[in-house]
Enzyme design. Sequence first.
Site, PDB file in Angstrom:
ATOM      1  N   GLU A   1      -7.628 -11.066  17.411  1.00 14.81           N
ATOM      2  CA  GLU A   1      -8.982 -11.641  17.420  1.00 14.81           C
ATOM      3  C   GLU A   1      -9.070 -12.683  16.312  1.00 14.81           C
ATOM      4  O   GLU A   1      -8.386 -12.582  15.305  1.00 14.81           O
ATOM      5  CB  GLU A   1     -10.022 -10.541  17.197  1.00 14.81           C
ATOM      6  CG  GLU A   1      -9.675  -9.685  16.015  1.00 14.81           C
ATOM      7  CD  GLU A   1     -10.698  -8.621  15.681  1.00 14.81           C
ATOM      8  OE1 GLU A   1     -11.823  -8.679  16.195  1.00 14.81           O
ATOM      9  OE2 GLU A   1     -10.365  -7.747  14.874  1.00 14.81           O
ATOM     10  N   CYS A  44       3.049  14.823 -11.966  1.00 22.65           N
ATOM     11  CA  CYS A  44       4.263  14.353 -12.664  1.00 22.65           C
ATOM     12  C   CYS A  44       5.025  13.312 -11.848  1.00 22.65           C
ATOM     13  O   CYS A  44       6.020  12.770 -12.318  1.00 22.65           O
ATOM     14  CB  CYS A  44       5.160  15.535 -13.012  1.00 22.65           C
ATOM     15  SG  CYS A  44       5.992  16.257 -11.579  1.00 22.65           S
ATOM     16  N   HIS A  96       0.828  -1.216   0.000  1.00 28.12           N
ATOM     17  CA  HIS A  96       0.000   0.000   0.000  1.00 28.12           C
ATOM     18  C   HIS A  96       0.862   1.265   0.000  1.00 28.12           C
ATOM     19  O   HIS A  96       0.389   2.332   0.360  1.00 28.12           O
ATOM     20  CB  HIS A  96      -0.962  -0.012   1.201  1.00 28.12           C
ATOM     21  CG  HIS A  96      -2.063  -1.016   1.041  1.00 28.12           C
ATOM     22  ND1 HIS A  96      -2.928  -1.361   2.054  1.00 28.12           N
ATOM     23  CD2 HIS A  96      -2.464  -1.745  -0.043  1.00 28.12           C
ATOM     24  CE1 HIS A  96      -3.796  -2.261   1.607  1.00 28.12           C
ATOM     25  NE2 HIS A  96      -3.528  -2.520   0.349  1.00 28.12           N
ATOM     26  N   CYS A 155       4.406  14.380  -6.453  1.00 28.32           N
ATOM     27  CA  CYS A 155       3.398  15.180  -7.146  1.00 28.32           C
ATOM     28  C   CYS A 155       2.345  14.245  -7.711  1.00 28.32           C
ATOM     29  O   CYS A 155       2.675  13.202  -8.290  1.00 28.32           O
ATOM     30  CB  CYS A 155       4.070  15.964  -8.269  1.00 28.32           C
ATOM     31  SG  CYS A 155       2.889  16.763  -9.373  1.00 28.32           S
ATOM     32  N   SER A 204      -7.122  -7.672   9.269  1.00 29.27           N
ATOM     33  CA  SER A 204      -8.511  -8.138   9.237  1.00 29.27           C
ATOM     34  C   SER A 204      -8.802  -8.858   7.921  1.00 29.27           C
ATOM     35  O   SER A 204      -9.850  -9.470   7.777  1.00 29.27           O
ATOM     36  CB  SER A 204      -9.459  -6.950   9.388  1.00 29.27           C
ATOM     37  OG  SER A 204      -9.276  -6.046   8.304  1.00 29.27           O
TER      38      SER A 204
HETATM   39  P1  OAD Z   1      -7.355  -3.555  10.145  1.00 25.23           P
HETATM   40  O1  OAD Z   1      -7.479  -2.431  11.118  1.00 25.23           O
HETATM   41  O2  OAD Z   1      -8.487  -3.797   9.225  1.00 25.23           O
HETATM   42  O3  OAD Z   1      -7.094  -4.917  10.933  1.00 25.23           O
HETATM   43  C1  OAD Z   1      -6.105  -5.010  11.924  1.00 25.23           C
HETATM   44  C2  OAD Z   1      -6.246  -6.355  12.642  1.00 25.23           C
HETATM   45  O4  OAD Z   1      -5.164  -6.464  13.534  1.00 25.23           O
HETATM   46  C3  OAD Z   1      -7.539  -6.481  13.446  1.00 25.23           C
HETATM   47  O5  OAD Z   1      -8.095  -7.777  13.237  1.00 25.23           O
HETATM   48  C4  OAD Z   1      -7.055  -6.322  14.896  1.00 25.23           C
HETATM   49  O6  OAD Z   1      -7.809  -7.090  15.823  1.00 25.23           O
HETATM   50  C5  OAD Z   1      -5.658  -6.870  14.808  1.00 25.23           C
HETATM   51  N1  OAD Z   1      -4.716  -6.321  15.800  1.00 25.23           N
HETATM   52  C6  OAD Z   1      -4.675  -5.087  16.353  1.00 25.23           C
HETATM   53  N2  OAD Z   1      -3.613  -4.948  17.172  1.00 25.23           N
HETATM   54  C7  OAD Z   1      -2.973  -6.151  17.152  1.00 25.23           C
HETATM   55  C8  OAD Z   1      -1.807  -6.662  17.798  1.00 25.23           C
HETATM   56  N3  OAD Z   1      -1.086  -5.924  18.635  1.00 25.23           N
HETATM   57  N4  OAD Z   1      -1.440  -7.932  17.521  1.00 25.23           N
HETATM   58  C9  OAD Z   1      -2.158  -8.717  16.680  1.00 25.23           C
HETATM   59  N5  OAD Z   1      -3.260  -8.286  16.049  1.00 25.23           N
HETATM   60  C10 OAD Z   1      -3.680  -7.024  16.278  1.00 25.23           C
HETATM   61  O7  OAD Z   1      -5.973  -3.309   9.357  1.00 25.23           O
HETATM   62  P2  OAD Z   1      -5.505  -3.959   7.967  1.00 25.23           P
HETATM   63  O8  OAD Z   1      -6.045  -5.321   7.794  1.00 25.23           O
HETATM   64  O9  OAD Z   1      -4.052  -3.756   7.877  1.00 25.23           O
HETATM   65  O10 OAD Z   1      -5.561   0.457   3.367  1.00 25.23           O
HETATM   66  O11 OAD Z   1      -6.226  -2.978   6.954  1.00 25.23           O
HETATM   67  C11 OAD Z   1      -5.999  -3.149   5.589  1.00 25.23           C
HETATM   68  C12 OAD Z   1      -6.071  -1.835   4.879  1.00 25.23           C
HETATM   69  O12 OAD Z   1      -7.297  -1.149   5.227  1.00 25.23           O
HETATM   70  C13 OAD Z   1      -5.005  -0.825   5.277  1.00 25.23           C
HETATM   71  O13 OAD Z   1      -3.763  -1.060   4.664  1.00 25.23           O
HETATM   72  C14 OAD Z   1      -5.616   0.472   4.817  1.00 25.23           C
HETATM   73  C15 OAD Z   1      -7.014   0.271   5.334  1.00 25.23           C
HETATM   74  O14 OAD Z   1      -7.990   0.947   4.653  1.00 25.23           O
HETATM   75  C16 OAD Z   1      -5.594   1.598   2.660  1.00 25.23           C
HETATM   76  O15 OAD Z   1      -5.645   2.701   3.207  1.00 25.23           O
HETATM   77  C17 OAD Z   1      -5.530   1.383   1.193  1.00 25.23           C
END
Ligand code: OAD
Length: 240
Positions: free
Chosen positions: A211, A130, A119, A127, A188
């Site tokens: 979780e 460009c 990501h 920019c 997640s």
């Molecule tokens: P999420 O916030 O959707 O999921 C994070 C997961 O990590 C959840 O299931 C939490 O329970 C778990 N979690 C939190 N703290 C933790 C810890 N200390 N140890 C283990 N697990 C833990 O984040 P992502 O799946 O990364 O994209 O989200 C994916 C994308 O959604 C991101 O990259 C971003 C967002 O929109 C863009 O902005 C394009």
Amino acid sequence: MKNEVMELARLLKSSKHVVVLTGAGMDTESNIPDFRGKEGWWKNRDPRTVATIDTFHENHSLFHQFYSMRLKMLEGIKPHRGHFILAELENKGMVQSIATQNVAGLHTMAGSRQVYELHGNIRNIRCNNCKHGAGVENFLEKETCQFCGKDALRPGVVLFGEMLPSEAWDGALRDIEKCDLLMVIGTSLEVYPVNQLPMLTKGKTVLINMEDRGSEGLFDLKIIGKAREVLEELHNTLEG
Ligand code: OAD
């Protein structure tokens, strides 16, 4: 947790090609909020109202405010022990690469070398027109591009509706398809296309997450716990 971590240690030792796929849960113990957790970025916000190219053009002040806040929050942020353990595992030849959805660069800061930033990286300001690079300060000051003068600057992150950086995606896909162990940490798995990656490996799959996200049948092993604690336990098990 102990038995599951012993099983993971056994899998790691018997695997030749190991890939780690991380999400925001990997970085929460470095004080970076996740997206969908209790205090996540998207808890009181709809991502489509801020993290899109339409918002960049049509509501630039909201876009700028949100990403300025995220950039400022990163000042002084450091990798935690879990990031360092993954880098050590790469150094020992036990992990081949890390594919991450995280944009703060903590894996690289911890010393991991083969990192696919799926990501993008929030500090890679460029920019929007460009693509010429600029500094974080230029973005915070709301400057337009000093090179082409045509457009505003933006952080080098993937916005909703944009393609993933092809080099990072192709590299991660290639590694995941051929790996014999995929460790998925702190995500997640709600966001496409990264959420497809665990289905594309023929290797064993392990989830480390705070979780249980359901995902029946997708993982051979699930370890419910905090990324840092589980990785510390893994490190102790491998050393012991
Ligand atoms: P999420 O916030 O959707 O999921 C994070 C997961 O990590 C959840 O299931 C939490 O329970 C778990 N979690 C939190 N703290 C933790 C810890 N200390 N140890 C283990 N697990 C833990 O984040 P992502 O799946 O990364 O994209 O989200 C994916 C994308 O959604 C991101 O990259 C971003 C967002 O929109 C863009 O902005 C394009």
